[in-house]
Design a protein around this motif. Structure first.
Motif, PDB file in Angstrom:
ATOM      1  N   VAL A   1      -7.522   3.737  -5.379  1.00 38.95           N
ATOM      2  CA  VAL A   1      -7.396   4.586  -4.197  1.00 38.95           C
ATOM      3  C   VAL A   1      -8.176   3.915  -3.074  1.00 38.95           C
ATOM      4  O   VAL A   1      -9.398   3.796  -3.125  1.00 38.95           O
ATOM      5  N   LEU A   2      -7.462   3.456  -2.052  1.00 39.64           N
ATOM      6  CA  LEU A   2      -8.070   2.706  -0.958  1.00 39.64           C
ATOM      7  C   LEU A   2      -8.729   3.607   0.075  1.00 39.64           C
ATOM      8  O   LEU A   2      -9.615   3.168   0.813  1.00 39.64           O
ATOM      9  N   GLY A   3      -8.268   4.836   0.142  1.00 39.42           N
ATOM     10  CA  GLY A   3      -8.839   5.749   1.111  1.00 39.42           C
ATOM     11  C   GLY A   3      -8.242   7.133   0.998  1.00 39.42           C
ATOM     12  O   GLY A   3      -7.088   7.291   0.579  1.00 39.42           O
ATOM     13  N   VAL A   4      -9.032   8.133   1.339  1.00 42.21           N
ATOM     14  CA  VAL A   4      -8.571   9.522   1.428  1.00 42.21           C
ATOM     15  C   VAL A   4      -8.858   9.959   2.857  1.00 42.21           C
ATOM     16  O   VAL A   4     -10.011  10.054   3.271  1.00 42.21           O
ATOM     17  N   ILE A   5      -7.798  10.183   3.611  1.00 40.98           N
ATOM     18  CA  ILE A   5      -7.927  10.412   5.053  1.00 40.98           C
ATOM     19  C   ILE A   5      -7.752  11.892   5.380  1.00 40.98           C
ATOM     20  O   ILE A   5      -6.740  12.497   5.031  1.00 40.98           O
ATOM     21  N   PRO A   6      -8.735  12.476   6.029  1.00 38.85           N
ATOM     22  CA  PRO A   6      -8.670  13.920   6.321  1.00 38.85           C
ATOM     23  C   PRO A   6      -7.706  14.242   7.454  1.00 38.85           C
ATOM     24  O   PRO A   6      -7.393  13.403   8.290  1.00 38.85           O
TER      25      PRO A   6
ATOM     26  N   SER B   1       1.663  -6.986  -6.578  1.00 42.09           N
ATOM     27  CA  SER B   1       1.635  -6.891  -5.108  1.00 42.09           C
ATOM     28  C   SER B   1       1.005  -5.576  -4.645  1.00 42.09           C
ATOM     29  O   SER B   1       0.521  -5.476  -3.518  1.00 42.09           O
ATOM     30  N   LEU B   2       1.024  -4.562  -5.503  1.00 41.05           N
ATOM     31  CA  LEU B   2       0.458  -3.254  -5.150  1.00 41.05           C
ATOM     32  C   LEU B   2      -1.062  -3.327  -5.186  1.00 41.05           C
ATOM     33  O   LEU B   2      -1.664  -3.557  -6.235  1.00 41.05           O
ATOM     34  N   VAL B   3      -1.689  -3.126  -4.029  1.00 40.24           N
ATOM     35  CA  VAL B   3      -3.159  -3.194  -3.968  1.00 40.24           C
ATOM     36  C   VAL B   3      -3.804  -1.816  -4.047  1.00 40.24           C
ATOM     37  O   VAL B   3      -5.004  -1.712  -4.281  1.00 40.24           O
ATOM     38  N   GLY B   4      -3.019  -0.759  -3.845  1.00 34.82           N
ATOM     39  CA  GLY B   4      -3.595   0.566  -3.961  1.00 34.82           C
ATOM     40  C   GLY B   4      -2.839   1.623  -3.186  1.00 34.82           C
ATOM     41  O   GLY B   4      -1.737   1.379  -2.674  1.00 34.82           O
ATOM     42  N   ALA B   5      -3.442   2.807  -3.105  1.00 32.07           N
ATOM     43  CA  ALA B   5      -2.808   3.955  -2.455  1.00 32.07           C
ATOM     44  C   ALA B   5      -3.760   4.615  -1.461  1.00 32.07           C
ATOM     45  O   ALA B   5      -4.977   4.554  -1.608  1.00 32.07           O
ATOM     46  N   ILE B   6      -3.168   5.241  -0.454  1.00 32.85           N
ATOM     47  CA  ILE B   6      -3.905   6.014   0.541  1.00 32.85           C
ATOM     48  C   ILE B   6      -3.374   7.451   0.501  1.00 32.85           C
ATOM     49  O   ILE B   6      -2.157   7.667   0.543  1.00 32.85           O
ATOM     50  N   ILE B   7      -4.274   8.405   0.417  1.00 34.86           N
ATOM     51  CA  ILE B   7      -3.890   9.819   0.462  1.00 34.86           C
ATOM     52  C   ILE B   7      -4.229  10.326   1.852  1.00 34.86           C
ATOM     53  O   ILE B   7      -5.380  10.272   2.282  1.00 34.86           O
ATOM     54  N   ASN B   8      -3.238  10.840   2.544  1.00 33.58           N
ATOM     55  CA  ASN B   8      -3.366  11.190   3.959  1.00 33.58           C
ATOM     56  C   ASN B   8      -3.269  12.706   4.167  1.00 33.58           C
ATOM     57  O   ASN B   8      -2.759  13.436   3.327  1.00 33.58           O
ATOM     58  N   LYS B   9      -3.771  13.153   5.307  1.00 29.13           N
ATOM     59  CA  LYS B   9      -3.651  14.545   5.748  1.00 29.13           C
ATOM     60  C   LYS B   9      -4.296  15.539   4.786  1.00 29.13           C
ATOM     61  O   LYS B   9      -3.743  16.600   4.494  1.00 29.13           O
ATOM     62  N   VAL B  10      -5.478  15.205   4.313  1.00 29.89           N
ATOM     63  CA  VAL B  10      -6.186  16.081   3.377  1.00 29.89           C
ATOM     64  C   VAL B  10      -7.009  17.108   4.159  1.00 29.89           C
ATOM     65  O   VAL B  10      -7.795  16.732   5.039  1.00 29.89           O
ATOM     66  N   PRO B  11      -6.862  18.418   3.872  1.00 34.77           N
ATOM     67  CA  PRO B  11      -7.683  19.424   4.548  1.00 34.77           C
ATOM     68  C   PRO B  11      -9.164  19.119   4.351  1.00 34.77           C
ATOM     69  O   PRO B  11      -9.590  18.746   3.254  1.00 34.77           O
ATOM     70  N   GLN B  12      -9.945  19.295   5.403  1.00 30.46           N
ATOM     71  CA  GLN B  12     -11.373  18.969   5.344  1.00 30.46           C
ATOM     72  C   GLN B  12     -12.076  19.678   4.189  1.00 30.46           C
ATOM     73  O   GLN B  12     -12.910  19.085   3.502  1.00 30.46           O
TER      74      GLN B  12
ATOM     75  N   ILE C   1       0.859  -1.189   0.000  1.00 26.13           N
ATOM     76  CA  ILE C   1       0.000   0.000   0.000  1.00 26.13           C
ATOM     77  C   ILE C   1       0.893   1.236   0.000  1.00 26.13           C
ATOM     78  O   ILE C   1       1.753   1.393   0.865  1.00 26.13           O
ATOM     79  N   ALA C   2       0.687   2.100  -0.976  1.00 24.73           N
ATOM     80  CA  ALA C   2       1.436   3.358  -1.038  1.00 24.73           C
ATOM     81  C   ALA C   2       0.697   4.421  -0.218  1.00 24.73           C
ATOM     82  O   ALA C   2      -0.523   4.545  -0.314  1.00 24.73           O
ATOM     83  N   VAL C   3       1.448   5.167   0.579  1.00 21.04           N
ATOM     84  CA  VAL C   3       0.873   6.241   1.392  1.00 21.04           C
ATOM     85  C   VAL C   3       1.482   7.570   0.957  1.00 21.04           C
ATOM     86  O   VAL C   3       2.704   7.705   0.896  1.00 21.04           O
ATOM     87  N   GLU C   4       0.631   8.516   0.650  1.00 24.65           N
ATOM     88  CA  GLU C   4       1.095   9.852   0.273  1.00 24.65           C
ATOM     89  C   GLU C   4       0.388  10.905   1.110  1.00 24.65           C
ATOM     90  O   GLU C   4      -0.808  10.788   1.392  1.00 24.65           O
ATOM     91  N   ALA C   5       1.126  11.929   1.490  1.00 24.77           N
ATOM     92  CA  ALA C   5       0.504  13.083   2.148  1.00 24.77           C
ATOM     93  C   ALA C   5      -0.065  13.999   1.068  1.00 24.77           C
ATOM     94  O   ALA C   5       0.471  14.099  -0.038  1.00 24.77           O
ATOM     95  N   PHE C   6      -1.153  14.649   1.386  1.00 26.19           N
ATOM     96  CA  PHE C   6      -1.785  15.572   0.448  1.00 26.19           C
ATOM     97  C   PHE C   6      -0.807  16.678   0.054  1.00 26.19           C
ATOM     98  O   PHE C   6      -0.119  17.260   0.894  1.00 26.19           O
ATOM     99  N   SER C   7      -0.734  16.958  -1.245  1.00 21.38           N
ATOM    100  CA  SER C   7       0.062  18.077  -1.754  1.00 21.38           C
ATOM    101  C   SER C   7      -0.346  18.315  -3.202  1.00 21.38           C
ATOM    102  O   SER C   7      -1.136  17.553  -3.776  1.00 21.38           O
ATOM    103  N   ASP C   8       0.215  19.356  -3.795  1.00 22.40           N
ATOM    104  CA  ASP C   8      -0.091  19.615  -5.204  1.00 22.40           C
ATOM    105  C   ASP C   8       0.696  18.686  -6.120  1.00 22.40           C
ATOM    106  O   ASP C   8       0.556  18.727  -7.346  1.00 22.40           O
ATOM    107  N   LYS C   9       1.548  17.830  -5.509  1.00 24.85           N
ATOM    108  CA  LYS C   9       2.324  16.875  -6.293  1.00 24.85           C
ATOM    109  C   LYS C   9       1.891  15.435  -6.037  1.00 24.85           C
ATOM    110  O   LYS C   9       2.635  14.490  -6.264  1.00 24.85           O
ATOM    111  N   THR C  10       0.671  15.269  -5.548  1.00 27.28           N
ATOM    112  CA  THR C  10       0.141  13.932  -5.294  1.00 27.28           C
ATOM    113  C   THR C  10       0.235  13.080  -6.556  1.00 27.28           C
ATOM    114  O   THR C  10      -0.011  13.550  -7.656  1.00 27.28           O
TER     115      THR C  10
END
Length: 309
Positions: A156-161, A124-135, A102-111
């Motif tokens: 995209v497995l999840g977008v976490i605020p 083996s890659l099942v997806g990505a999670i985007i973390n720390k997204v402003p509400q 699972i790839a984890v990325e913090a929110f940015s303009d370069k996501t």
């Protein structure tokens, strides 16, 4: 279930926090879970965080880490390119563990800038999670990253605020970082402070101003009794009196005592208090019991755990 391998291209994306949230939810679901940070040092901060999770087994470099466990969580950093050593090591580790990646990325303009490296994990890659997204950008980000990753065949497995509670420090930590002293209700030094409000910025009604946020530290000059009393009438974690070390006015201390609100007194001026808080927040970790619970809740609400475990 096997192994879940969380990888990031840059530090600060929050992969360990997501590991912790996943671990708590899996353990709560009755799973026997372990945590393995490849090449981790004995005093590694991430491992120290995971040790605070009840029921999670910390694994020290076992080759067959999954044996005897329902699931093992592992994490590592990849390089900026597929050919870099960090990337190659991560590919090999995933292959050896037969892990879901699972790839984890913090929110940015370069996501999504590391998609090329992610693809090196193959099936083996099942997806990505985007973390720390402003509400306020949550809906837009969900649509945007689904399109970007979907075009590359990555789910995209999840977008976490963003969650301010996870950035909180305790009343005691706040007092320490600003060189202050807790004058009353010292037993509440472990309470979390999620927001900060400066009394010096108030022009109109202090009551209206301080009423906008809860779980806050209200930072007020020691000579502004009106602002101090206004802050104490609202949901406040602590009152910080800046610029001196005098005993608070009787009316302020009485109200704080009756409402169970600690007062921190410090000689530090407001500008330096703000700078000290910013430094403290940059170093904070979700290792408080209440933070871990909130972290688990946030992961559960924004990530389909069954889909990846």
């Amino acid at each position: 279930m096997g192994a879940l391998y969380l990888i990031v291209g840059e530090e600060g994306a929050g992969k360990t926090a997501i590991c912790a949230g996943l671990a708590i939810n899996l353990i709560n679901a009755g799973k026997k879970a372990g945590y393995l940070k490849l090449k981790a040092a004995a005093k590694d901060a991430d491992t120290s965080l995971m040790k605070k999770i009840p029921g999670l087994e910390i694994i020290a470099g076992e080759r067959n880490a999954v044996k005897g466990r329902d699931i093992v969580l592992a994490e590592a950093r990849i390089g900026k390119k597929a050919g870099e050593n960090d990337s190659k090591a991560a590919y090999e580790a995933a292959k050896e563990m037969k892990a879901k990646v699972i790839a984890v990325e913090a929110f940015s303009d370069k996501t999504a800038k590391s998609i090329g490296v992610y693809k090196g994990f193959g099936e083996s890659l099942v997806g990505a999670i985007i973390n720390k997204v402003p509400q306020r950008l949550l809906k837009h980000t969900k649509e945007e990253v689904a399109a970007k990753y979907g075009a590359e065949g990555i789910k995209v497995l999840g977008v976490i605020p963003e969650n301010r509670a996870l950035l909180a420090i305790t009343v005691g930590e706040l007092a320490e970082c600003i060189g202050g002293k807790i004058l009353n209700h010292a037993e509440k030094s472990g309470e979390l402070v999620e927001n900060y409000m400066l009394g010096a910025m108030v022009v109109g009604s202090g009551l209206d101003y301080f009423g906008r946020k809860k779980n806050k530290a209200a930072v007020v000059r020691e000579d502004r009794l009106d602002m101090q009393l206004a802050a104490l009438e609202t949901p406040t974690s602590c009152l910080v009196l800046s610029g001196g070390n005098k005993q608070p006015a009787y009316g302020v201390l009485y109200k704080a005592e009756s409402k169970g609100i600690p007062i921190i007194s410090t000689e530090t001026n407001i500008n330096d208090i703000v700078a000290s808080i910013e430094k403290a927040l940059a170093k904070t970790a979700p290792d408080h019991e209440k933070k871990l619970a909130k972290l688990a809740e946030t992961v559960k609400q924004n990530l389909d755990i069954k889909d990846i475990s």
